[in-house]
Design an enzyme around this catalytic site. Structure first.
Site, PDB file in Angstrom:
ATOM      1  N   THR B  72       0.830  -1.205   0.000  1.00  0.00           N
ATOM      2  CA  THR B  72       0.000   0.000   0.000  1.00  0.00           C
ATOM      3  C   THR B  72       0.864   1.256   0.000  1.00  0.00           C
ATOM      4  OG1 THR B  72      -1.936  -1.014   1.013  1.00  0.00           O
ATOM      5  CG2 THR B  72      -1.612   1.320   1.438  1.00  0.00           C
ATOM      6  N   SER B 199       5.743  -6.557  -2.794  1.00  0.00           N
ATOM      7  CA  SER B 199       5.571  -6.754  -1.362  1.00  0.00           C
ATOM      8  C   SER B 199       6.133  -8.104  -0.933  1.00  0.00           C
ATOM      9  CB  SER B 199       4.077  -6.681  -1.023  1.00  0.00           C
ATOM     10  OG  SER B 199       3.865  -7.167   0.284  1.00  0.00           O
ATOM     11  N   CYS B 325     -20.634  -7.888   1.823  1.00  0.00           N
ATOM     12  CA  CYS B 325     -20.739  -8.199   3.243  1.00  0.00           C
ATOM     13  C   CYS B 325     -19.372  -8.487   3.869  1.00  0.00           C
ATOM     14  CB  CYS B 325     -21.618  -9.418   3.453  1.00  0.00           C
ATOM     15  SG  CYS B 325     -23.243  -9.169   2.809  1.00  0.00           S
TER      16      CYS B 325
END
Lengths: 130, 395
Positions: B72, B199, B325
């Site tokens: 990120t 990463s 969800c």
């Protein structure tokens, strides 16, 4: 720590009253796939009391547990008592729901109330209205 | 009960060799790489050694590697830092519609800072058409950022073709290679990119280890103000154990990449072919063949991803889902929507990411457990009931 309480997990893993009722006295549907959850409640009413209740739910673990809990809470109650089943009461019986799930998944009480509305409408109209 | 971990894109176990390599730097070698004394020297040496190892993984030069603390951060650094460094030339940035949140939301922040963003579409398999990138370019375009592969649907993007276009137009090109670095071969020179994010935890290195490769001569604005660590481009005392771990993991990944892929691809294909065959109404999301080696993603119709995930967990199987969800934001996956899936189908997203410790029996266990879980949830689903009624009436 698990996201869901043990009561939620129990109702999710072993949902009560799943299904449909043929010739139900009232049917209530809420939700849409955009928000992720859809619930349909079916009720049979006898002597102003919920004689039988069944549901079908498309949704997450919380949505399924909520539906199951609402169905249990509704059984045997009078119409007036059913009106008092609120999302807050359902969440409390479930020993809490994750904050972000409270609004989107806690539609069971609404679906049940819609089924009651539908029943009352039908009764008023002599059973003609859908 | 069998325990099967198939969520490697979320977190990977640390390789024992990597843990061993890190150990001294969690103990006796605690010095600061910036220190000029005997305590600083071995720490600095370790960081520089890791820089060489990480550079080798992607065919870059050691001085072009900037260590960061996450994929990120690398993506934020690239998108904001590269755009800001060139804002005198223009304020237009092109990304794809299926970028990771760290690119997409960094671009949204640029928008707030006065940049304009164009998101190029993808096809139904999650692939960018390079010509769409060409069409999106303007005179004031200063940056293109298109991911190397999508971690949600496994599609691999035509980076080389896109870089031809960006070079012709003298536009800086960044690619988020978090899903690919250490998994499939990368050569930054051959790809023709100017910056690339990677990463460590995506190739069995430690969490909190990541890097941004920036081609020599390309300007980037630092996000953090502070000291002159990482060539003055990324301030902050280096996380030596994490960097050492990433270096070691990169060295091993480079050596074992082919062998790992050879092992993972047949397992992946068994799942991709087996699941739709065993459970009807299952769509494979992303390309069926040319995709990340350990990556199998689906949408199961008429049911919702989180419920599936929880029942699979109860069977000892760990997976991910892109359903609204499952996301904290309660939004359906922008990747699946960009590929043209409806909200209803996107809710049934389920993602299996395999790792080197998985075996054939793990896949067979999933193929055994999954169909009854889908059946059970469908029996509960009003959408399934409606479909059955409709199908009956139709015939």
């Amino acid at each position: 720590m698990p996201v869901y309480s043990d009561v939620v997990m129990d109702h999710f893993m072993h949902p009560r009253n799943v299904g449909e009722i043929e010739n139900a006295d009232g049917v209530g549907e809420v939700g849409n796939p955009v928000c992720g959850d859809m619930m349909t409640f079916y009720i049979k009413v006898k002597d102003d009391k919920i004689d039988d209740v069944k549901f079908k739910t498309f949704g997450c673990g919380a949505a399924i547990a909520v539906s199951s809990m609402v169905s249990e809470m509704a059984k045997g109650k009078t119409i007036e008592e059913v009106r008092k089943i609120t999302p807050e009461a359902v969440a409390e019986e479930l020993k809490g729901l994750p904050k972000q799930k409270f609004h989107c998944s806690n539609l069971g009480a609404q679906a049940l109330n819609k089924a009651v509305d539908n029943y009352l409408e039908k009764k008023g109209d002599g059973g003609e209205k859908k | 009960m069998r325990k099967v971990y198939l969520d490697h894109s979320a977190a990977m176990p640390l390789l024992p060799e990597v843990r061993e390599a890190m150990q001294p730097y969690l103990g006796e070698i605690f010095g600061n790489p910036s220190s000029l004394h005997d305590w600083g020297d071995p720490a600095r040496e370790a960081v520089e050694n890791a820089r060489v190892q990480v550079a080798a993984l992607i065919g870059g030069e050691a001085e072009e590697i900037l260590f960061t603390a996450s994929g990120t951060e690398s993506n934020n650094f690239a998108v904001k830092g590269l755009a800001l460094a060139q804002q005198s030339k223009g304020k237009h940035v092109v990304i794809s519609a299926i970028e990771h949140f760290s690119v997409m939301n960094a671009a949204k922040t640029l928008e707030k800072w006065g940049f304009e963003i164009t998101a190029v579409p993808v096809d139904k398999f999650g692939r960018v058409n390079p010509e769409d990138v060409r069409k999106a370019l303007r005179k004031d375009t200063v940056l293109v950022s298109v991911m190397h592969a999508n971690g949600e649907v496994g599609s691999i993007e035509p980076i080389k073709e896109i870089s031809q276009i960006t070079r012709e137009n003298k536009v800086i090109f960044h690619t988020d290679a978090v899903a690919t670095a250490g998994t499939i071969p990368i050569d930054v020179k051959e790809m023709g990119v100017d910056a690339l994010s990677l990463s460590g935890n995506q190739f069995y290195g430690p969490r909190g280890s990541a890097a941004l490769w920036v081609k020599r001569g390309v300007r980037i604005m630092p996000l953090l103000d502070g000291g002159v660590q990482e060539f003055g481009r990324r301030a902050g005392t280096e996380d030596v154990p994490a960097i050492v771990g990433m270096g070691k993991a990169a060295e091993i990944a480079l050596k074992e990449m082919d062998g790992r892929a050879k092992k993972l691809v047949p397992l992946r294909d068994r799942l991709i072919r087996g699941l739709p065959a065993k459970t009807g109404h299952v769509v494979v999301t992303g390309p069926e063949d040319v995709r990340l080696p350990g990556h199998a993603s689906f949408c199961v119709e008429f049911i919702e991803g989180e419920a599936m995930l929880m029942l699979l967990n109860a069977s000892g199987i760990a997976v991910s889902s892109g359903s609204s969800c499952t996301s904290r934001a309660l939004k359906a996956s922008h990747v699946l929507l960009a590929m043209g899936y409806s909200h209803e189908i996107a809710q049934g997203s389920i993602l299996f990411t395999l790792g080197i410790e998985n075996v054939l029996e793990d896949i067979d266990y999933v193929l055994q457990e999954m169909p009854p879980i889908c059946e059970r949830l469908r029996q509960m689903s009003p959408l399934w009931a409606k479909y059955l009624k409709f199908a009956k009436g139709d015939h």
